[in-house]
Design an enzyme around this catalytic site. Sequence first.
Site: not given
Ligand code: S3P
Length: 738
Positions: A470, A691, A649, A425, A618, A325
């Site tokens: 999110s 994962r 998942r 997605r 995650d 991230s």
């Molecule tokens: C992320 C946010 C999460 C996470 C992804 C990375 C990010 O997703 O699952 O691997 O870097 O902002 P969501 O925002 O869909 O929960």
Amino acid sequence: MTDTVQQILIIGLGLIGGSLAKALRARNYCPVVAGYDRNPDELQAGVQLGVIDRAADDLNVAVATADIVVLAVPVKAMEAVLAQISPHLKPGALLTDVGSTKSNIVAAAEPILGERLACFIPGHPIAGSEKSGVAAADDALFQSHKVIVTPLAQNKDADVQTISRMWQATGAEVLRMDVKRHDEVLAATSHLPHYLAFSLVDTLAREEDSTEIFRYAAGGFRDFTRIAASDPVMWRDIGLANRAAILKQIDRFSEGVSQLRQAIESGDGEAMTGIFTRAQAARQHFSRILSSTAYATTMTTNDVTFHVQPGGGVTGTIRVPGDKSISHRSIMLGALADGITEVSGFLEGEDSLATLQAFRDMGVVIEGPYEGEVKIYGVGLDGLKAPAGPLYVGNSGTSMRLLAGLLAAQSFDSELTGDASLTKRPMERVAAPLRQMGAVIETAENGRPPMKISGGQPLKGIHYDMPMASAQVKSCLMLAGLYAEGQTSVTEPAPTRDHSERMLRGFGYPVSQQGNLVTVAPGHRLTGGKIDVPSDISSATFFMVAAAICPGSDVTLQHVGINPTRIGIINILKLMGADLELLNEREVGGEPVADIRVRYAQLKGIQVPEDQVPLAIDEFPALFVAAACAEGQTVVTGAEELRVKESDRIQAMVDGLKTLGVDIEGTPDGAIINGSDSFGGGVIESHDDHRIAMSFTVAALRAREPITINECANVATSFPVFVELAQQVGIRVTKEEV
Ligand code: S3P
């Protein structure tokens, strides 16, 4: 016609014609492979060397009995040969050629063949060598090479298939392309490089001190000019035949060279770095495409299978790669900043590389990555340029969703595309609020990618009450908010990772935070600086769980990011009774970091607190494995978001753990898992989800039999060195690349 080919006639027994004949004979393609060459010695040699079954002395007679006639003569000779053989062709026979230009051959064939043009299916094998003549014929020349077949509107599909099968019989891969496109593509990929090589050698050879130049010109000169040793007559003919397309490429190239000249003349190092890094990335990218390993292969990545032996141990001290991230955001904000941003610890995984490539495609000069170091020459908030084509972000949801916010505010149109998994997605979760801000975005059916974003739309700040927790949606809207009129604010139903907020502030951009409400306003700028990316707690998780479930384990994970919005896994494992310690806690560039030591302790089942779910979003695949090894029952609820990650998942873990014999039941928003001492082995489908693949690798520590995990190529999206580190600590995993 159908494939009852009795006799094939190859006219012209040069390298290509001879190799085709030899390959077809070697594979018993048809009863008779006949050959014709205007040079009787070559023709005789063809028979003696076993290249052909039969030599045709009289071309007109030979043509009359052949089911397929292949013109393998030089491009300039095609017209005359066609005119000669046309009246003698057997009814229903098919005609094809091997010429490296196509429009001119088709134009020449039209008046000669008239109605019978329908039987002419032009082709071009992309294979060759500097050698020539029938003696050089090689029956493996086309093996694993591409052959482009360029069907005409008049051709019957069955006939095109017959010609395609002929080439496939030689081991070639057959592609279809239209005639004009073929000539354009070949002008760029083959003709231009040949002419540059000829021209460079000719230019240098005419210099007075050419002997000196050639004496000292080693590797680079040799590599660049190897093809200047090719057949001059053939290349003259190609130059005459594909004039327009070649001129277009020479002009584009001249423009590129003058830009480089300009950069050198004015001592513009940044412009030079831009040209060289873009070229280097494109070149590597292109080699990876050819070896089918890049994220840019539109999901035709090599198949990778993990084989894991049961048992093993988990000991040692390791540092897992950088946080995904934070790596994404370092590129994005570094690109939008004024000045240079130097990143260390950058994750060289395919997801963050996809973001990096997208910004290069938008004109940002980026050096690296080299051992985790990246240098970004920021272009400022308004400095991005229109990309030449769609931005392909592979498997990366974060790239697509965050970029959508940024692109919605640009002056240019753009399109975001991804691989097969990403294309399933949901993107409406970002498209809908962005539209409320004034963005114009089109998605495919049901709000899926690709996303087509229209540029030049003025955005207005909104307040958005996010329906799901999110960080991607929040970050997307914040990025759009940097450009919107007035304030943009987002409330989140539960805390999600706050790396965007922290990094924006680190770049000097104000972000206000009140409880679960985050607000940005336009009118400020970002200033480049240094970013130290900590190790990814999501990658560290696999080893934390590994140590927690495997008796005798003791592992230390160094320099792991322990941002409070990411430590759900630590909290949950501790609730389950894990022996987990945080050592050497410190802050690095605005993010808290620690070394994490985990030793084995019997875990117990728990009801996972719902407030921890977004903080460990995650980590659930690995947590399911921990739960399967715990004493008693673990219940996960409030985790429906898991169903729209790189795979569903919940389903993937339920199916996989059931295969191992674990007592698990999926629910719409989680699962109920009854732990046990050990479980069996089997074949697991990871559904191309990194994962899932890594979680089942760890599960093998408690299995009684081996575990095979399919579709593991995407482990490279977030954790390219996973297998090596897993082996290092004692997990018995091997990788099989197919
Ligand atoms: C992320 C946010 C999460 C996470 C992804 C990375 C990010 O997703 O699952 O691997 O870097 O902002 P969501 O925002 O869909 O929960």
